[in-house]
Design a protein around this motif. Structure first.
Motif, PDB file in Angstrom:
ATOM      1  N   ALA B 189       0.682  -1.152  -0.253  1.00 30.68           N
ATOM      2  CA  ALA B 189      -0.334   0.163  -0.112  1.00 30.68           C
ATOM      3  C   ALA B 189       1.192   1.188   0.267  1.00 30.68           C
ATOM      4  O   ALA B 189       0.461   2.396  -0.403  1.00 30.68           O
ATOM      5  N   ALA B 194      -0.333   5.025  -1.132  1.00 32.14           N
ATOM      6  CA  ALA B 194      -1.562   5.622   0.243  1.00 32.14           C
ATOM      7  C   ALA B 194      -0.658   5.572   1.640  1.00 32.14           C
ATOM      8  O   ALA B 194       0.645   5.398   1.990  1.00 32.14           O
ATOM      9  N   SER B 198      -4.562   7.162   5.061  1.00 31.83           N
ATOM     10  CA  SER B 198      -5.755   5.529   4.072  1.00 31.83           C
ATOM     11  C   SER B 198      -5.383   4.432   4.132  1.00 31.83           C
ATOM     12  O   SER B 198      -5.999   3.819   3.982  1.00 31.83           O
ATOM     13  N   TYR B 202      -8.374   2.119   4.991  1.00 29.24           N
ATOM     14  CA  TYR B 202      -8.182   0.676   3.851  1.00 29.24           C
ATOM     15  C   TYR B 202      -7.438  -0.235   4.296  1.00 29.24           C
ATOM     16  O   TYR B 202      -8.290  -1.579   3.472  1.00 29.24           O
ATOM     17  N   LEU B 203      -7.008  -0.641   4.920  1.00 31.29           N
ATOM     18  CA  LEU B 203      -6.080  -1.476   5.307  1.00 31.29           C
ATOM     19  C   LEU B 203      -6.050  -2.211   6.582  1.00 31.29           C
ATOM     20  O   LEU B 203      -6.892  -2.982   7.250  1.00 31.29           O
ATOM     21  N   PRO B 206     -10.626  -2.354   7.551  1.00 30.31           N
ATOM     22  CA  PRO B 206     -11.452  -4.241   7.480  1.00 30.31           C
ATOM     23  C   PRO B 206     -10.695  -5.172   7.958  1.00 30.31           C
ATOM     24  O   PRO B 206     -11.325  -6.136   8.926  1.00 30.31           O
TER      25      PRO B 206
END
Ligand SMILES: Nc1ncnc2c1ncn2[C@@H]1O[C@H](COP(=O)(O)OP(=O)(O)O)[C@@H](O)[C@H]1O
Ligand SMILES: [Mg+2]
Lengths: 332, 290
Positions: B189, B194, B198, B202-203, B206
């Motif tokens: 990422a 990223a 971010s 996004y990682l 989740p």
């Protein structure tokens, strides 16, 4: 554009120097393979180029511009990891789109690039699946897809095929070579497998304990290894090293002869030996011959040559194919 | 357990445990159910009689019931919010390499080992007390009027105390999940451009989804039945301001000696807990599937 040059680059973890200062030039569009045994620092070198590790000393420039302290994302390089490193909760489409989304690209252009990459990599039918629902080879292709949509100036691969089975590995090898021909982008590829290195590379960099042993095209390394390490590492099956009388006779500390450069005969030859295990592959036969006073010698004979365990054979090296090494292991 | 025969044998072997557990649950539940339909007050012995749904009617129309229902939901929701958000923040911090990591982690876990009554009393007497408490001292030092937490914001104070107890649990589960985050994914990422934020959105988030679900489900079970903290701090007051359903059932059966009414309250609490459970499973349960 994708030329990379390393200038006196070194890396230490604490007190341990993993990469001693080294210089390396990578030209635009070249397929360069870093090869060497496990733990020799290939991944570390690749990660230094990627910017995932900080240099201990030295400088890196990409396309002529200094990139020593640039953040990974600013270097314009894309990396494919050994574990694929896909984002597990995103679909294939979102995985591939991620770098574009992070760059704030407009969605229509994103879709166009994703469609293009999916077509090249045969992923069109899988775009809405999650990585967990794909096979190893497909995951690998998604990882490559995520790299190519960014249109980087160079690709970095860290042992991308080592999690695949043998047949798939050969296929993916060809696909990556094809990709290199189509994109004509610089690729740096790390592997411990000399067969991958020989089949894919324009230029091979042989690493050993962080040192660059030799840089050259596959055939240069095969024909003119600079030392015993490269001679033994490149070529399969491995070169036979022989010390003692046969070496002294040829004015060397030791000599090396590849299995394919020995002739076998039942009647006469320089060395007499007893056949141990023989591997019949059909096209070739690999013999392990126990030669008196020398030890085990590997020989490649033609597929028609039939021998049994315990038979006596004679071996003679092809004189001009013999590699001679001095006491320090360097080629003479 | 491939064959029909071995399946039958397995069922047979399992049956003692299942029957024991079933009895364990069924006997008290049916007794409560039985009492809830009786007029059964300890102050009026010998007057037990079948009264139908009268106990339920009284419990449900009691104004205290709605206050208690609201307080229960606020308590559960408030503590969940604080522990999940705080737990993620602490887990992120504790995941960083730092000096004295082991000791800091143990210190963070420590509140979990303090008994609820003890920690509630410590909070009540040493922190929130308007005369001797630390907060009062700080307020006076800053030249402000000390705030009587338990009198003026009783529910908030209890939420704070309970959240302090459960924060370590959330942190521990989330930290474990955080440590299983693949570092190559983070690096990928990073190369994809990223930023830290971010990557978190996004990682990390989740990835933590499943752990957050576990924290929410387990804590809800325990938070629905918070009792000791209320008993030792506010006694449900002032008025009904910090009475939850559990405390109301206690007050009904043991302070007013109305066993029948208390039993009806207990059954209603069971039904409410099930409703909450169904809602939760609907909302977050899908995170638990592979
Ligand atoms: N983060 C690290 N900290 C300390 N030592 C490391 C680290 N990463 C790699 N090394 C050491 O550096 C050497 C080279 O590692 P690596 O580049 O991964 O080898 P290769 O990829 O060639 O197998 C190994 O001896 C390894 O133990
Ligand atoms: Mg490696």
């Amino acid at each position: 554009m994708g030329s990379i040059s390393l200038n006196k680059v070194s890396k230490s973890f604490g007190d341990v120097q993993v990469i001693p200062p080294l210089d390396l030039e990578i030209n635009d569009g070249e397929f360069v393979v870093f090869v060497g045994p496990s733990g020799c620092g290939k991944s570390t070198l690749l990660r230094l180029i990627a910017g995932l590790e900080d240099l201990t000393s030295g400088a890196i420039s990409i396309d002529g511009a200094d990139a020593t302290n640039a953040a990974p994302a600013q270097r314009g390089l894309a990396m494919v990891f050994q574990s694929y490193a896909l984002y597990p909760h995103m679909t294939v489409r979102k995985n591939i789109a991620f770098p574009l989304k992070m760059a704030g690209m407009d969605p229509a252009e994103q879709d166009r690039r994703i469609a293009g990459a999916a077509k090249v990599l045969n992923l069109t039918d899988y775009l809405d699946r999650r990585p967990g629902q794909l096979s190893g080879g497909q995951r690998q292709r998604v990882a490559i897809g995520r790299a190519i949509v960014r249109e980087p100036s160079a690709f970095l691969f860290d042992e991308p095929l080592s999690n695949l089975d043998a047949a798939l590995r050969v296929n993916m090898r060809l696909e990556i070579c094809d990709l290199h021909k189509t994109l004509a982008t610089t690729m740096i590829y790390v592997t411990h497998d000399q067969v991958e290195a020989m089949t894919m590379a324009d230029k091979i960099v042989v690493l050993h304990d962080g040192y660059i042993e030799q840089v050259g095209s596959p055939l240069e390394l095969y024909e003119n290894p600079v030392n015993k390490f490269v001679a033994g590492f490149i070529g399969s099956p491995k070169m036979n090293f022989i010390a003692g009388a046969p070496a002294q006779k040829r004015g060397a500390d030791s000599i090396g002869i590849r299995p394919e450069h020995l002739t076998v005969s039942r009647d006469a030859g320089e060395w007499a030996g007893v056949v141990g295990v023989s591997e019949h592959l059909g096209s070739d036969t690999f013999l392990h011959v126990n030669v008196d006073g020398i030890g085990m010698v590997n020989v490649r004979a033609s597929g028609e040559f039939r021998v049994k365990y315990g038979e006596q054979v004679f071996l003679s090296p092809i004189e001009e194919k013999i590699h001679r090494f001095d006491a320090a292991g360097l080629s003479i | 357990m491939a064959t029909a025969h071995s399946r039958t044998a397995a069922r047979f072997m399992l049956s003692p445990a299942v029957i024991l557990l079933l009895g364990w649950m069924i006997v008290p539940l049916s007794m409560t159910l039985y009492f809830s339909f009786q007029r059964y007050n300890l102050l009026m012995p010998g007057q037990e009689a079948w009264v139908g749904f009268l106990n339920y009617k009284y419990f449900l129309t009691d104004p205290a019931f709605f206050a208690a229902l609201w307080n229960t939901l606020m308590l559960v929701g408030g503590v969940l919010l604080i522990t999940v958000v705080g737990g993620i923040a602490l887990a992120v911090l504790l995941d960083q390499p730092m000096w004295g990591q082991g000791i800091v982690r143990i210190l963070v876990i420590a509140p979990f080992f303090v008994m609820p009554t003890v920690s509630a009393l410590v909070w009540k007497n040493m922190f929130m007390n308007p005369v001797n408490g630390l907060f009062a001292y700080i307020a006076k030092f800053l030249g402000m009027q000390p705030f009587d937490f338990l009198a003026h914001a009783p529910l908030m104070s209890i939420i704070l105390i309970v959240a302090w107890q459960w924060l370590p649990f959330a942190t521990l589960i989330l930290l474990t999940a955080m440590q299983s985050l693949d570092s190559e994914q983070q690096e990928a990422a990073e190369m994809d451009g990223a930023s830290v934020v971010s990557r978190f959105i996004y990682l990390t988030l989740p990835h933590l989804g499943r752990a957050i679900t576990v924290v929410v489900l387990i804590q809800t079970i325990f938070l629905l039945s918070i009792f000791a903290e209320i008993l030792v701090t506010t006694n449900g007051g002032p008025g009904y301001a910090s009475t939850n359903i559990t405390y109301l059932v206690y007050a009904q059966s043991l302070l007013q000696f109305d066993v029948g009414g208390g039993s009806a309250g207990g059954i209603i609490a069971v039904i409410l807990a099930n409703i909450v459970a169904i809602f939760l499973m609907r909302m977050v349960g899908k995170n638990l599937e592979t």
